[in-house]
Design a protein around this motif. Structure first.
Motif, PDB file in Angstrom:
ATOM      1  N   TYR A 173       4.262   8.873   6.934  1.00  6.90           N
ATOM      2  CA  TYR A 173       3.497   9.725   7.826  1.00  6.90           C
ATOM      3  C   TYR A 173       3.034  10.966   7.071  1.00  6.90           C
ATOM      4  CZ  TYR A 173       5.045   7.247  12.013  1.00  6.90           C
ATOM      5  OH  TYR A 173       5.261   6.293  12.973  1.00  6.90           O
ATOM      6  N   PRO A 174       1.773  11.361   7.233  1.00  8.36           N
ATOM      7  CA  PRO A 174       1.360  12.631   6.641  1.00  8.36           C
ATOM      8  C   PRO A 174       1.956  13.798   7.411  1.00  8.36           C
ATOM      9  CG  PRO A 174      -0.394  11.792   8.029  1.00  8.36           C
ATOM     10  CD  PRO A 174       0.690  10.734   8.022  1.00  8.36           C
ATOM     11  N   ASP A 175       2.146  14.902   6.728  1.00  2.00           N
ATOM     12  CA  ASP A 175       2.515  16.129   7.430  1.00  2.00           C
ATOM     13  C   ASP A 175       1.444  16.420   8.477  1.00  2.00           C
ATOM     14  OD1 ASP A 175       4.337  18.771   7.069  1.00  2.00           O
ATOM     15  OD2 ASP A 175       2.279  19.331   7.595  1.00  2.00           O
TER      16      ASP A 175
ATOM     17  N   THR B 243       4.042   2.904  -4.608  1.00  4.81           N
ATOM     18  CA  THR B 243       4.145   4.349  -4.625  1.00  4.81           C
ATOM     19  C   THR B 243       3.247   4.844  -3.491  1.00  4.81           C
ATOM     20  OG1 THR B 243       3.903   6.356  -5.949  1.00  4.81           O
ATOM     21  CG2 THR B 243       2.361   4.571  -6.399  1.00  4.81           C
ATOM     22  N   THR B 244       2.853   6.134  -3.504  1.00  2.00           N
ATOM     23  CA  THR B 244       2.141   6.638  -2.332  1.00  2.00           C
ATOM     24  C   THR B 244       0.886   7.417  -2.704  1.00  2.00           C
ATOM     25  OG1 THR B 244       3.431   8.704  -2.310  1.00  2.00           O
ATOM     26  CG2 THR B 244       4.299   6.874  -1.040  1.00  2.00           C
ATOM     27  N   TRP B 245      -0.104   7.365  -1.802  1.00  2.17           N
ATOM     28  CA  TRP B 245      -1.274   8.232  -1.832  1.00  2.17           C
ATOM     29  C   TRP B 245      -1.130   9.221  -0.684  1.00  2.17           C
ATOM     30  CZ3 TRP B 245      -4.547   8.379  -5.712  1.00  2.17           C
ATOM     31  CH2 TRP B 245      -4.936   7.212  -6.391  1.00  2.17           C
TER      32      TRP B 245
ATOM     33  N   LYS C 263       0.785  -1.198   0.000  1.00  4.14           N
ATOM     34  CA  LYS C 263       0.000   0.000   0.000  1.00  4.14           C
ATOM     35  C   LYS C 263       0.827   1.261   0.000  1.00  4.14           C
ATOM     36  CE  LYS C 263      -0.470  -1.414   4.714  1.00  4.14           C
ATOM     37  NZ  LYS C 263      -1.216  -1.736   5.840  1.00  4.14           N
ATOM     38  N   THR C 264       0.213   2.442  -0.129  1.00  2.76           N
ATOM     39  CA  THR C 264       0.940   3.677  -0.240  1.00  2.76           C
ATOM     40  C   THR C 264       0.777   4.506   0.998  1.00  2.76           C
ATOM     41  OG1 THR C 264       0.492   3.637  -2.548  1.00  2.76           O
ATOM     42  CG2 THR C 264       1.211   5.703  -1.655  1.00  2.76           C
ATOM     43  N   ALA C 265       1.875   5.001   1.585  1.00  2.00           N
ATOM     44  CA  ALA C 265       1.773   5.798   2.773  1.00  2.00           C
ATOM     45  C   ALA C 265       3.097   6.348   3.179  1.00  2.00           C
ATOM     46  CB  ALA C 265       1.212   4.972   3.908  1.00  2.00           C
ATOM     47  N   LEU C 266       3.133   7.218   4.229  1.00  2.00           N
ATOM     48  CA  LEU C 266       4.361   7.754   4.776  1.00  2.00           C
ATOM     49  C   LEU C 266       4.799   6.858   5.911  1.00  2.00           C
ATOM     50  CD1 LEU C 266       3.295  11.444   4.837  1.00  2.00           C
ATOM     51  CD2 LEU C 266       4.597  10.277   3.111  1.00  2.00           C
ATOM     52  N   TRP C 267       6.098   6.759   6.146  1.00  2.00           N
ATOM     53  CA  TRP C 267       6.547   5.792   7.133  1.00  2.00           C
ATOM     54  C   TRP C 267       7.529   6.335   8.136  1.00  2.00           C
ATOM     55  CZ3 TRP C 267       8.117   3.108   2.240  1.00  2.00           C
ATOM     56  CH2 TRP C 267       9.176   3.787   1.643  1.00  2.00           C
ATOM     57  N   LEU C 268       7.607   5.662   9.302  1.00  2.00           N
ATOM     58  CA  LEU C 268       8.595   5.928  10.342  1.00  2.00           C
ATOM     59  C   LEU C 268       9.018   4.572  10.870  1.00  2.00           C
ATOM     60  CD1 LEU C 268       9.920   7.950  12.484  1.00  2.00           C
ATOM     61  CD2 LEU C 268       7.934   7.426  13.860  1.00  2.00           C
TER      62      LEU C 268
ATOM     63  N   GLY D 172      -6.586  13.775   6.268  1.00  2.00           N
ATOM     64  CA  GLY D 172      -5.206  14.024   5.868  1.00  2.00           C
ATOM     65  C   GLY D 172      -4.286  12.865   6.179  1.00  2.00           C
ATOM     66  N   THR D 173      -4.613  11.709   5.640  1.00  3.26           N
ATOM     67  CA  THR D 173      -3.824  10.508   5.855  1.00  3.26           C
ATOM     68  C   THR D 173      -2.867  10.299   4.691  1.00  3.26           C
ATOM     69  OG1 THR D 173      -5.435   9.058   4.749  1.00  3.26           O
ATOM     70  CG2 THR D 173      -5.748   9.466   7.106  1.00  3.26           C
ATOM     71  N   ALA D 174      -1.955   9.363   4.859  1.00  9.92           N
ATOM     72  CA  ALA D 174      -1.053   8.972   3.781  1.00  9.92           C
ATOM     73  C   ALA D 174      -0.874   7.467   3.842  1.00  9.92           C
ATOM     74  CB  ALA D 174       0.293   9.675   3.922  1.00  9.92           C
ATOM     75  N   ARG D 175      -0.710   6.857   2.683  1.00 10.53           N
ATOM     76  CA  ARG D 175      -0.535   5.410   2.682  1.00 10.53           C
ATOM     77  C   ARG D 175       0.185   4.953   1.430  1.00 10.53           C
ATOM     78  NH1 ARG D 175      -3.882   2.212  -0.422  1.00 10.53           N
ATOM     79  NH2 ARG D 175      -5.800   3.092  -1.262  1.00 10.53           N
ATOM     80  N   TRP D 176       0.676   3.726   1.514  1.00  9.39           N
ATOM     81  CA  TRP D 176       1.254   3.096   0.338  1.00  9.39           C
ATOM     82  C   TRP D 176       0.138   2.707  -0.616  1.00  9.39           C
ATOM     83  CZ3 TRP D 176       6.132   3.934  -0.024  1.00  9.39           C
ATOM     84  CH2 TRP D 176       6.923   3.998   1.119  1.00  9.39           C
TER      85      TRP D 176
END
Length: 411
Positions: free
Chosen positions: A270-272, A398-400, A3-8, A386-390
């Motif tokens: 992770y979303p801003d 890629t990312t959404w 999936k789309t997303a930001l990561w830590l 305001g989410t983000a994902r793989w």
């Protein structure tokens, strides 16, 4: 393939623990068989035509839902299995209130669907069968319970309340987490797939009132989130500590022949912290680059010099605890206003562009400019969280991420 997303990087587990032999019960029983080229996961849905009625008009908005090929183990080695999509129902934000009205004594005699699952395979651990299943939540004396009910091929309306004692399904363990100084509105009405690092199996994350509920097979082990102190700004704590805002998973590795397998790269997006409130008029002004997400890549292979295909693909460096993240920016405007160093026009919806700055800018490496496809949801009638994902793809990730009342995908 995920999936789309930001990561830590948030897993403090030895790499060998992820890849040791897994009990045969963790295997899915269906072969993999994804089809490339799907704009959504697995395709555009038409809720007005009766599809996924419980999900409603948010069905094609990726920020609410999640989709990926599950990881299973064969002879101790990870591989991709079938495609599974989980869709949060459009009543998820009010589900606990509705349950309180329908079952005032919390007897467990009434359950409401929190999500609907579309599956191209069978995953017995979660009670998922092809093609549709409903995930019901209910409470017994303040304790959350869940039941996955397979509904077959009919476009069954999961939105109708049921008595969970009178339907056949798989009872799942529910673990709600209510974090200090967060309220109902801090938990986004979304659903996510998550990963048990000890038993190597998938489980579910979903909003449950003023809490985030993890739902899985008995005795599953959940991933951990960072515990940020109260001095950290509230919105930053929210997007880093409440799982519904961010997304993480093992990313895909693609062979020269095009076969995708799970890599040992753990990605978190992770979303801003302000993304939930950004709009085009005040923030996404033409020609202005806006930070929208931070990405962490953690190598769990144990190799001295591990390969990183995502450096070339998306300019993403491996990151370290307490270190700098990779950062994704968006710009709204024409090429002259945003000045990206890509040759092609990027999309037909107002021209959106992407830029990725790696985690080690001091090495002199330039930012990577990318095309961005924006899908507008201006007429949705719902706030896009305001989410983000793989984002699942047939070859890699890629990312959404939210871009005003729309969803932006990097290409």
């Amino acid at each position: 393939m995920t999936k789309t997303a930001l990561w830590l990087p948030v897993l403090a587990v030895a790499a060998t623990a992820y890849w040791s032999k897994v009990p045969e019960r963790a295997l899915s029983t269906a072969p993999a068989g994804p089809r490339p080229g799907r704009p959504e996961c697995p395709h555009d849905w038409d809720f007005k035509g009766g599809q996924m009625a419980a999900v409603g008009p948010t069905i094609n908005v990726p920020e609410f839902h999640d989709c990926q090929r599950f990881i299973v183990y064969v002879h101790g080695e990870p591989r991709y299995d079938s495609l599974y999509a989980i869709f949060a129902t459009d009543s998820l934000a009010m589900l606990d209130t509705m349950l309180a009205q329908l079952d005032t004594g919390e007897t467990g005699s009434v359950a409401l669907a929190a999500a609907e699952v579309y599956a191209e395979g069978i995953y017995p651990l979660l009670g998922i069968r092809t093609p549709f299943s409903c995930l019901y939540l209910f409470r017994v004396r303040r304790v959350w319970h869940a039941k996955m009910v397979s509904v077959g091929r009919a476009e069954y309306d999961c939105s109708q309340p049921i008595n969970p004692t009178q339907v056949t399904g798989t009872e799942l363990e529910v673990r709600p987490e209510q974090l200090k100084d967060f309220y109902d509105s801090d938990y986004p009405p979304v659903a996510r797939w998550d990963w048990d690092p000890e038993h190597h199996q998938q489980y579910i994350g979903i909003k449950c009132g003023a809490a985030w509920c993890e739902v899985g097979a008995s005795r599953f082990v959940g991933t951990r989130h960072p515990d940020l102190p109260l001095v950290v700004p509230p919105k930053l704590r929210r997007t880093r500590m409440i799982k519904g805002w961010y997304d993480q998973q093992f990313l895909a590795s693609t062979s020269p022949s095009g076969e995708a397998t799970p890599s040992r790269i753990w990605g978190t997006i992770y979303p801003d912290s302000g993304l939930n409130d950004y709009d085009t008029i005040k923030v996404f002004k033409r020609g202005i680059w806006v930070s929208v997400a931070q990405v962490a890549l953690e190598d769990l292979s144990g190799l001295a010099n591990p390969p990183n295909p995502y450096k070339k693909r998306m300019n993403l460096d491996f990151t370290h605890s307490n270190g700098r993240f990779n950062t994704i920016y968006l710009c709204h405007g024409n090429k002259g206003e945003c000045e990206p160093t890509v040759a092609a026009a990027c999309d037909g919806d107002g021209l959106w562009w992407g830029k990725v700055e790696d985690a080690t800018p001091e090495d002199g490496s330039p930012a990577l400019f990318m095309c961005t496809v924006r899908r507008p949801h201006d007429a949705l009638g719902y706030h896009v969280p305001g989410t983000a994902r793989w984002r699942w793809l047939a070859s890699d990730e890629t990312t959404w991420k939210r871009c005003d009342a729309g969803c932006c995908e990097l290409h």
